[in-house]
Design a protein around this motif. Sequence first.
Motif, short mmCIF file in Angstrom:
data_model
loop_
_atom_site.label_atom_id
_atom_site.label_comp_id
_atom_site.label_asym_id
_atom_site.label_seq_id
_atom_site.Cartn_x
_atom_site.Cartn_y
_atom_site.Cartn_z
N LEU A 409 0.82 -1.33 0.06
CA LEU A 409 0.09 0.00 0.12
C LEU A 409 0.91 1.35 -0.10
O LEU A 409 0.49 2.17 -0.79
CB LEU A 409 -0.95 -0.01 1.22
N HIS A 410 1.97 1.16 0.71
CA HIS A 410 2.87 2.24 0.50
C HIS A 410 3.44 2.64 -0.83
O HIS A 410 3.50 3.86 -1.00
CB HIS A 410 4.08 1.98 1.75
N MET A 411 3.72 1.59 -1.36
CA MET A 411 4.17 1.72 -2.63
C MET A 411 3.17 2.14 -3.67
O MET A 411 3.51 3.10 -4.64
CB MET A 411 4.69 0.46 -3.07
N GLN A 412 1.84 1.71 -3.56
CA GLN A 412 0.69 1.97 -4.28
C GLN A 412 0.55 3.76 -4.01
O GLN A 412 -0.01 4.36 -4.93
CB GLN A 412 -0.42 1.25 -4.13
N ALA A 413 0.80 4.15 -2.66
CA ALA A 413 0.75 5.53 -2.67
C ALA A 413 1.97 6.26 -2.86
O ALA A 413 1.73 7.70 -2.73
CB ALA A 413 0.26 5.58 -0.91
N GLY A 414 2.82 5.79 -3.83
CA GLY A 414 3.75 6.69 -4.24
C GLY A 414 5.08 6.52 -3.34
O GLY A 414 5.88 7.39 -3.79
N GLY A 415 5.02 5.80 -2.31
CA GLY A 415 6.15 5.72 -1.43
C GLY A 415 7.37 5.10 -1.94
O GLY A 415 7.27 4.61 -3.12
N ALA A 416 8.68 5.40 -1.67
CA ALA A 416 9.93 4.57 -2.00
C ALA A 416 10.18 3.60 -1.20
O ALA A 416 9.73 3.33 0.13
CB ALA A 416 10.89 5.61 -2.38
N LEU A 417 11.19 2.68 -1.37
CA LEU A 417 11.89 1.86 -0.65
C LEU A 417 13.27 1.96 -0.41
O LEU A 417 13.95 2.73 -1.12
CB LEU A 417 11.40 0.39 -1.25
N ASP A 418 13.63 1.46 0.66
CA ASP A 418 15.19 1.61 1.05
C ASP A 418 15.62 0.11 1.36
O ASP A 418 14.94 -0.49 2.28
CB ASP A 418 15.30 2.61 2.30
N TRP A 419 16.74 -0.43 0.80
CA TRP A 419 17.26 -1.71 0.96
C TRP A 419 17.91 -1.75 2.41
O TRP A 419 18.89 -1.13 2.52
CB TRP A 419 17.94 -2.09 0.00
N PRO A 428 9.91 0.91 4.11
CA PRO A 428 9.42 1.97 3.37
C PRO A 428 9.91 3.31 3.81
O PRO A 428 10.13 3.54 4.99
CB PRO A 428 7.79 1.81 4.05
N VAL A 429 10.34 4.16 2.81
CA VAL A 429 10.70 5.64 3.17
C VAL A 429 9.93 6.51 2.12
O VAL A 429 9.12 6.19 1.17
CB VAL A 429 12.18 5.55 2.74
N SER A 430 10.00 7.80 2.30
CA SER A 430 9.50 8.84 1.46
C SER A 430 8.28 8.70 1.10
O SER A 430 7.71 8.53 -0.11
CB SER A 430 10.33 9.03 0.27
N PRO A 431 7.32 8.62 2.17
CA PRO A 431 5.82 8.72 1.94
C PRO A 431 5.42 10.02 0.96
O PRO A 431 5.84 10.98 1.25
CB PRO A 431 5.28 8.64 3.13
N ASN A 434 -0.58 10.74 2.43
CA ASN A 434 -0.58 11.03 3.81
C ASN A 434 -0.71 9.73 4.66
O ASN A 434 -1.58 9.19 5.65
CB ASN A 434 -1.74 11.64 4.46
N GLN A 435 0.29 8.84 4.02
CA GLN A 435 0.64 7.52 4.73
C GLN A 435 1.68 7.26 5.78
O GLN A 435 2.76 7.94 5.55
CB GLN A 435 0.60 6.50 3.68
N ILE A 436 1.60 6.57 6.71
CA ILE A 436 2.57 6.27 7.63
C ILE A 436 2.57 4.66 8.05
O ILE A 436 1.84 4.19 8.29
CB ILE A 436 2.30 6.93 9.12
N CYS A 437 3.89 4.24 7.81
CA CYS A 437 4.18 2.78 7.92
C CYS A 437 4.55 2.67 9.33
O CYS A 437 5.41 3.40 9.94
CB CYS A 437 5.19 2.29 6.92
N CYS A 438 4.25 1.61 9.94
CA CYS A 438 4.47 1.45 11.46
C CYS A 438 4.56 -0.14 11.91
O CYS A 438 3.84 -0.92 11.28
CB CYS A 438 3.09 1.84 12.11
#
Lengths: 972, 85
Positions: A409-419, A428-431, A434-438
């Motif tokens: 969902l984070h990616m679908q919302a346009g967020g990026a990923l960090d390895w 998940p990084v850079s939302p 207005n999404q927050i991963c937890c």
Amino acid sequence: MSRLAAGGMVRRDRPVSFQFDGRTYQGLEGDTLASALLANGVRLMGRSFKYHRPRGALSAGVEEPNALVQVGQGGRFEPNTRATDLYLYDGLVAESQNRWPGLALDLGAVNGLISRFIPAGFYYKTFFGGPKAWLVFEHFIRMAAGLGKPPTRPEADAFEHRSAFCDLLVVGAGPAGLQAALQAARAGARVILVEQDRQVGGTICRDPALIEGQEGLAWAKAAGAEILAAGGRVLLRTTAIGYWDHDLVTLVERRVEAGQAPGLDGLSQRLWHVRAKRTILATGALERPLLFSGNDLPQVMLSTAVRTWIQRFGVLPGRRALVLAGDDDAYRTADLLQQAGAGVTLLELRQTTTVPGQPFPVLTDVKVIKATGGAGGVRAVEITVKGQRQTLDCDLVAMAGGFSPVVHLHMQAGGALDWHEADGSFRPVSPRQNQICCGAANGTAGLAETLAEAQAEAAAVLLTLGFNRPDLAPPSVQSAGSSGPGLPGLPLASHGRAKTTFVDFQNDVTLSDIDLAWREGYRSVEHLKRYTTLGMATDQGKTSNILGLTQLAALEQRPVPAVGTTTFRPPYTPVTIGALAGAAAGGHSAPRRRMPLHDQHQALNPLWQPLGYWDRPRAYPRPGETLHQAALREARATRTTVGLTDVSTLAKFDIQGPDAGVFLERVCATRVRQLAVGRGRYTFMLREDGLLMDDGTVWRLAEDRWLLTSSSGGADRMAAHLSYVRKVLAPELKVSIANVQEHWAAVACAGPLAASLIAPLLIDGAAPAHMGLGRGVLDGTPLLVLAASYSGERAFEIYLAADQSAGLWRHLADKVLAADGALYGLEALEILRIEKGHVVVGGEIDGRTTPGDLGMAKMLRPGGGYFGAQALQRPALQAPGRVQLVGLEAMGSVIPEGSMLLTAPGAAPEGHVTAAGLRVLQGGSIALGLLRNGEARLGETLLACSPTRGVTTPVKVVSTVFHDPAGERYRG
Amino acid sequence: MLLITCPHCGERAQAEFTYERPVQTVIALDAPVEVAVETLYNRANPRGWSWELWRHTHGCGAWLKLHRHTATHEVAAVALLEAGA
């Protein structure tokens, strides 16, 4: 039976009876299909997609790639349902997929023997052999393609859509989600908490803990109850399937399980559209399998799945277990297995054990070569321990390959990923929205850490939303063990046969497929994915994507993040089409518009024909008449006496203002402005590219009031077009446009007797001259009478208020029938217009023809200034050799509709038949067609060829007007 | 689905609106033939901010100009067409 004597969250006092592959079993309320099958000792649950290898449940959740079943019957049939995500109900009927004739004896398994002929990219490769090769392969591919069968009956139950708004949407009711939602609810925020399971708790359901001194599950239930009591919404069995633009999240709420009859409301599923000010994604993490030959055998499972079977369902899936430890989480599984009474050996894939002093044997520095076994499950595992080969017997293998945060969902919302190299996960990084991963979804390990993080994130959200948050400390936690970091550099190294080492279980993609694709040059992850179909099955690679990426990175000798990830697309889990359609199915899939005279027509029991969103009578057959006979009778009556038809669906625009005439000349490509008051004329409109868009008539009702009519099917397009010209291109004009399509009904009366029939309705007692207008009245209702002819006979269109139209119809219908005339429908209208050579939108105006092509170039207004005028000057639209409208006269058999026009058999087509009809009175097949340089070819004989009908017949090119070329009849 | 703030009606779902075209693809009725054909067939397809014409078809019917990012779908401004430029 593998059910433990006690434990689990199943109701031991409530047995549930179900069927799997025709056999009846007993499970317990609270079981999934998979847990009930395991409890019954059924380990083989499906066959794999390509090689038909025997498969059991890999996981105990929504990520399941193997245990797919088709559930239900008739109108409640659903294929590709995960047995691990399907709660048992009484009477459940499930069947395994991808096997023939049976699961245990599957003839498709020979595909495994010929696997070297169906390697990665097999589908693509078949295309390189030319069309002949494809013909050979097609049958085989179609047999093998797809997973379950599609349903054969329409959906029996209802689906609905619902919208909701809230301050905070929390996805996932595990510890993190519950804690965050609880904080927000206590602060008075509007909260929606969504959980795909049927109960709250998440990982607490498999890993018990003490939270605030309470048993974890009791804490979770109390939290859920408190959120509800505070006015929040807790949606169970509801999956957030997509995170779209502008913080729209769609949820699918399953009111009943697949194949289950719904309650009194008849509602099967509900699709929610939720707009939240903030969304907390507490979606957890999914465990990864390990790579070794035979890792797809039944009874080779994820380590967390084993804990779920034991803790949640009270099922011990095996008695001689091997736990393959890629991370510290494996020790929990080994511990629990031993407590449940199984024999356990832990095989530590790392050099040394990080958790010494275990009550079960631990072997370190283990390399797994292969698992052996069959449809009954795994029987042994070959390993090396510090380089020494060993074989260990077993009936269960638990794989602890580390965790991947659920970042979909984070990616679908346009967020990026960090390895994160340490545990081999993307975080998940850079939302962007207005999404927050937890929690675990954010890569956080440990229950205490997760709860503290959720507490902090919720507090931050409440602050930004302006709520006074209760200042609480995170809950205290006692839990047995904690998930530690995984293997540095990932437990990827595979030591066995790559051909039977499965990466993507659902699409049967092996390590050797990835190696092959890479050798063939598919180096980009996006190419690799499509070539091997890695991650492209219904599970979207939930358990396989990271493994595939890591293998590609190893081949490329580049770091994983440099290789990149593929895109995560909605839906997170498969969604039945019915849920997306909601109530907009069947008759509700498009608005049905009824003509004002619908009931009058219905009383005559006509054949109906859809026209745009409208239903119009096609013909009014008498008993025993065919459509063709009825239409011909109606057309003949119109030619000889009088006919009456309903044309209320015509597009109609009331255009007023001092600049109305100027405006019409912007829209219409013909002369309009100098039309005298009380007169009308034929007109047409162009598209922006110079091709014909629509046609109709324009009438000057008064000095500054006009009526524009155009085609029924194009009415909405014309309304938008007029608005565009008015608002965007010519805003300076003083003109107003009212769309009166549905306000004014219209009936057309045509034939030699028409004038005498309608004259008494007119105020001055005389029918208007052709293309003139008159005013009439019937029972106090004003009538507008326009003398326009589409049929070729003297004809009148009579316009009046829609709600008054029944009286006029009855009045005229009585007179028409008394005069030996007929009511006529669209079919007769078509026959009449073809004989007269009139064009129709959708027929000759087909989006490819210009006014010149249809013989109307002389009507174009010199000087341009109308919409589409410039593009009409394009050389291609003026070049010789374009098709032109012609008439065609049959020289042999009847001209088939849609025929090609050829000069000789086998020659290239030079045009086609647009409409085929007949001479109404004399008989004989005629047609209209578009023919290259047609106007210059009158008299030529061609072949009308219809391969689909198997007819080729000679035709003669003639003038387009077959009936009354001098136009004496319609002038009257 | 975008959330568009109609100057007349307030925040509404995209389903109520119709996307019409980028502003620069509008062809004036008196544009020279070359300009009209160029505008018709050689269109930019920008990845980034774009001014577009939209219509609140299933609402007030107003023609709107939206400043929208074609990759992220952020909407920075919504104006009535009559408001100029």
